[in-house]
Scaffold this active site. Structure first.
Site, PDB file in Angstrom:
ATOM      1  N   ARG A 236       0.839  -1.182   0.000  1.00 25.14           N
ATOM      2  CA  ARG A 236       0.000   0.000   0.000  1.00 25.14           C
ATOM      3  C   ARG A 236       0.885   1.247   0.000  1.00 25.14           C
ATOM      4  O   ARG A 236       1.869   1.324   0.739  1.00 25.14           O
ATOM      5  CB  ARG A 236      -0.928   0.039   1.242  1.00 25.14           C
ATOM      6  CG  ARG A 236      -2.141  -0.862   1.131  1.00 25.14           C
ATOM      7  CD  ARG A 236      -3.140  -0.316   0.127  1.00 25.14           C
ATOM      8  NE  ARG A 236      -4.288  -1.176  -0.074  1.00 25.14           N
ATOM      9  CZ  ARG A 236      -4.393  -2.119  -1.005  1.00 25.14           C
ATOM     10  NH1 ARG A 236      -3.382  -2.366  -1.812  1.00 25.14           N
ATOM     11  NH2 ARG A 236      -5.499  -2.816  -1.131  1.00 25.14           N
ATOM     12  N   GLU A 265      -2.602   7.771  -6.368  1.00 26.00           N
ATOM     13  CA  GLU A 265      -2.567   6.975  -7.597  1.00 26.00           C
ATOM     14  C   GLU A 265      -3.551   7.526  -8.620  1.00 26.00           C
ATOM     15  O   GLU A 265      -4.747   7.652  -8.301  1.00 26.00           O
ATOM     16  CB  GLU A 265      -2.875   5.505  -7.276  1.00 26.00           C
ATOM     17  CG  GLU A 265      -1.807   4.879  -6.398  1.00 26.00           C
ATOM     18  CD  GLU A 265      -2.041   3.398  -6.106  1.00 26.00           C
ATOM     19  OE1 GLU A 265      -3.090   2.850  -6.534  1.00 26.00           O
ATOM     20  OE2 GLU A 265      -1.175   2.777  -5.463  1.00 26.00           O
ATOM     21  N   HIS A 283       0.237  -0.169 -10.062  1.00 26.77           N
ATOM     22  CA  HIS A 283      -0.567  -0.980  -9.139  1.00 26.77           C
ATOM     23  C   HIS A 283      -1.061  -2.262  -9.819  1.00 26.77           C
ATOM     24  O   HIS A 283      -2.257  -2.477 -10.009  1.00 26.77           O
ATOM     25  CB  HIS A 283      -1.760  -0.177  -8.597  1.00 26.77           C
ATOM     26  CG  HIS A 283      -2.271  -0.716  -7.288  1.00 26.77           C
ATOM     27  ND1 HIS A 283      -2.823   0.088  -6.335  1.00 26.77           N
ATOM     28  CD2 HIS A 283      -2.310  -1.969  -6.781  1.00 26.77           C
ATOM     29  CE1 HIS A 283      -3.187  -0.652  -5.290  1.00 26.77           C
ATOM     30  NE2 HIS A 283      -2.885  -1.911  -5.549  1.00 26.77           N
TER      31      HIS A 283
END
Length: 529
Positions: A236, A265, A283
């Protein structure tokens, strides 16, 4: 708690088609609308009973407030930091995830990142595409004999550790929950963090994003590490302080970093991404066909099981509710809630400390789900729209109500083989005790007065205390019922305490006015269970 019927589920992100197919086969209406804006989501969610998301959809308190019928948020993946779990809990909305669905994919990506850092594979590949042949520039290192620190030894952390051991890496680690004996079984030596920093060549983090893990790697910890330490974050964004990481890279204290996640993000600040010693991905931890299919399938099956009453798995909040689906625990949860309601009504207060005591070996592990059930009963009828096993503990705490639990393996006869639940309001004489006969919750005792024949705790009830020698209360009640057109379904009286008896009366419908009865009793109240 009886869940409402799940009918409509919104899928707000792209998921494997099997997710939709399983939901539809389970009798649910499915609306797939990936890429919704915040405003569009607020409109779409209003009449939905369920919402399935990945990591892009932000399930905020505002979204939850707009969701008038929402019962469950399903996260197709592990982390739920894009869901306001506290706001969901307060509203009584279940939050589920699929903790095992993407573990292998995330672990494999992490291992790939470690290999890429060791041999600078992405940089060398990019150089080749530019027409260069820089053999000397991309001098790497062997992993054999290097030390890998794994921070977080859950499913993903242990998969990474065992895979990297195959490369000859020594694995050390830290986890506040997993014991050293357990981690030793998969080859990880646990150490305090202060001993880990100076010993490792590589660090990989696999913790959730919590206040205690935010900035776990920071200026202070980087300073304690070996010069040139390599860092991987596929967990994370925010676990590694991005500013501290950039400073460590610029000074050479950190030799390289591989990042699949970022605090924001996509990242607006490109300094980290553009650093020559940083490998980055958008990601991709769960971005494999297998993981997406597995996560989509698992969350769909969990929601269908919930909708059909088969059970609850993967619950992030409201773990007590998981027990409510087991046939053998349902009547006990109903009993606990009923006892809470009776105690609150008799004691005329919600605040204070309530002691729940489970008696008998069958109820040895029952405290975890009976405690929120009692709290839900105590809070029933208040200003809160709906109190459920999901939000009862939180709302009780906010209302100044503390519910504690104790257990004794010994229960008095005739309930030794089934069990008994006793609920007391501390500092007052108010106490109720009940059990389950067959599948029916019944009241055994109130304020020390025992019922020879236990009184069923269901439907409209009238409970009163009067002098044992005075029969006028029952006669007056019979007249009131006749006038109101309500029927007396059953009548149970207790033993005598200080010359008085308690009576529990089952009614076909509640009475609107008890004025005529009150002069004949010491106290009286009605409730609907």
């Amino acid at each position: 708690m009886a869940l409402g019927k799940l009918q409509k589920v919104l899928i707000s992100e792209s998921l494997d088609p099997c997710c939709r197919e399983i939901l539809q086969a389970g009798g649910l209406r499915v609306h797939e609308k990936p890429g919704l804006s915040k405003e569009e989501l607020l409109r779409e969610i209003r009449d939905c009973d369920g919402l399935i998301v990945r990591s892009a959809t932000k399930v905020t308190a505002e979204v939850l407030e707009a969701a008038e019928r929402l019962q469950v948020v399903g996260r197709a993946g592990t982390g739920v930091d894009n869901v306001d779990v506290e706001a969901a809990t307060r509203k009584g909305v279940l939050v589920m995830n699929t903790p095992t669905g993407n573990s292998l994919s995330a672990a494999e990506l992490t291992c790939g990142m470690i290999l890429c850092l060791a041999r600078q594979i992405p940089q060398a590949a990019a150089s080749m595409k530019e027409g260069k042949w820089d053999r000397k520039k991309y001098m790497g290192m062997e992993l054999n004999g290097k030390t890998l620190a794994v921070l977080g030894l859950g499913r993903i952390g242990r998969e990474v550790a065992t895979r990297m051991q195959a490369f000859g890496m020594k694995t050390i680690g830290y986890d506040p929950i997993i014991t050293p004996d357990v981690s030793a079984t998969f080859g990880v030596e646990q150490l305090p963090l202060e001993q880990i920093w100076p010993r490792c060549d590589f660090i990989t983090v696999h913790t959730p994003l919590l206040p205690s893990t935010t900035g776990l790697l920071n200026d202070s910890t980087f300073a304690k590490c070996r010069r040139g330490v390599q860092v991987v974050n596929c967990a994370r964004g925010g676990i590694v302080d991005e500013g501290a990481l950039l400073r460590a890279l610029q000074s050479g204290q950190c030799g390289g970093a591989a990042l699949d996640v970022f605090t924001q993000e996509p990242p607006k600040d490109r300094d980290l991404v553009n650093h020559p010693n940083v490998i980055s991905c958008p990601h991709l931890g769960a971005s494999t066909r297998e993981a997406q299919s597995r996560c989509g399938k698992e969350i769909a099956m969990q929601i269908v099981d919930m909708a059909t009453g088969k059970g609850l798995t993967g619950v992030v909040n409201g773990q007590a509710l998981s027990k409510a689906f087991a046939p053998q625990t349902k009547p006990w949860i109903t009993l606990a809630r009923a006892l809470g309601t009776v105690l609150c009504t008799a004691g005329k207060q919600v605040q204070g400390t309530v002691q729940v005591c489970t008696l008998g070996t069958p109820l040895k592990e029952a405290g975890s789900y009976l405690t929120p059930a009692v709290a839900a009963g105590m809070l029933a009828g208040g200003t809160q729209k709906e109190v459920t096993l999901v939000n009862a503990s939180l709302l009780a705490q906010e209302a100044g109500l503390k519910v504690t639990t104790t257990h004794s393996d010994v229960a008095p006869e005739p309930d030794s083989s089934t069990g008994l639940v006793q609920v007391s309001l501390q500092g007052t004489p108010h106490q109720v005790m009940g059990t389950v006969q067959g599948s029916t919750p019944v009241l055994r005792q109130i304020n020390g007065a025992a019922f020879k024949q236990p009184a069923p705790l269901s439907g409209p009830l009238l409970i009163y205390r009067a002098k044992a020698s005075d029969t006028s209360a029952l006669a007056t009640l019979t007249g009131l019922l006749s006038k109101a057109g309500s029927q007396l379904l059953y009548y149970h009286s207790s033993s005598m305490v200080a010359g008085e008896q308690w009576s529990v009366v089952g009614l076909s419908a509640p009475l609107s006015n008890l004025g005529e009865l009150k002069p004949h009793v010491t106290e009286v109240f009605q409730l609907h269970l």
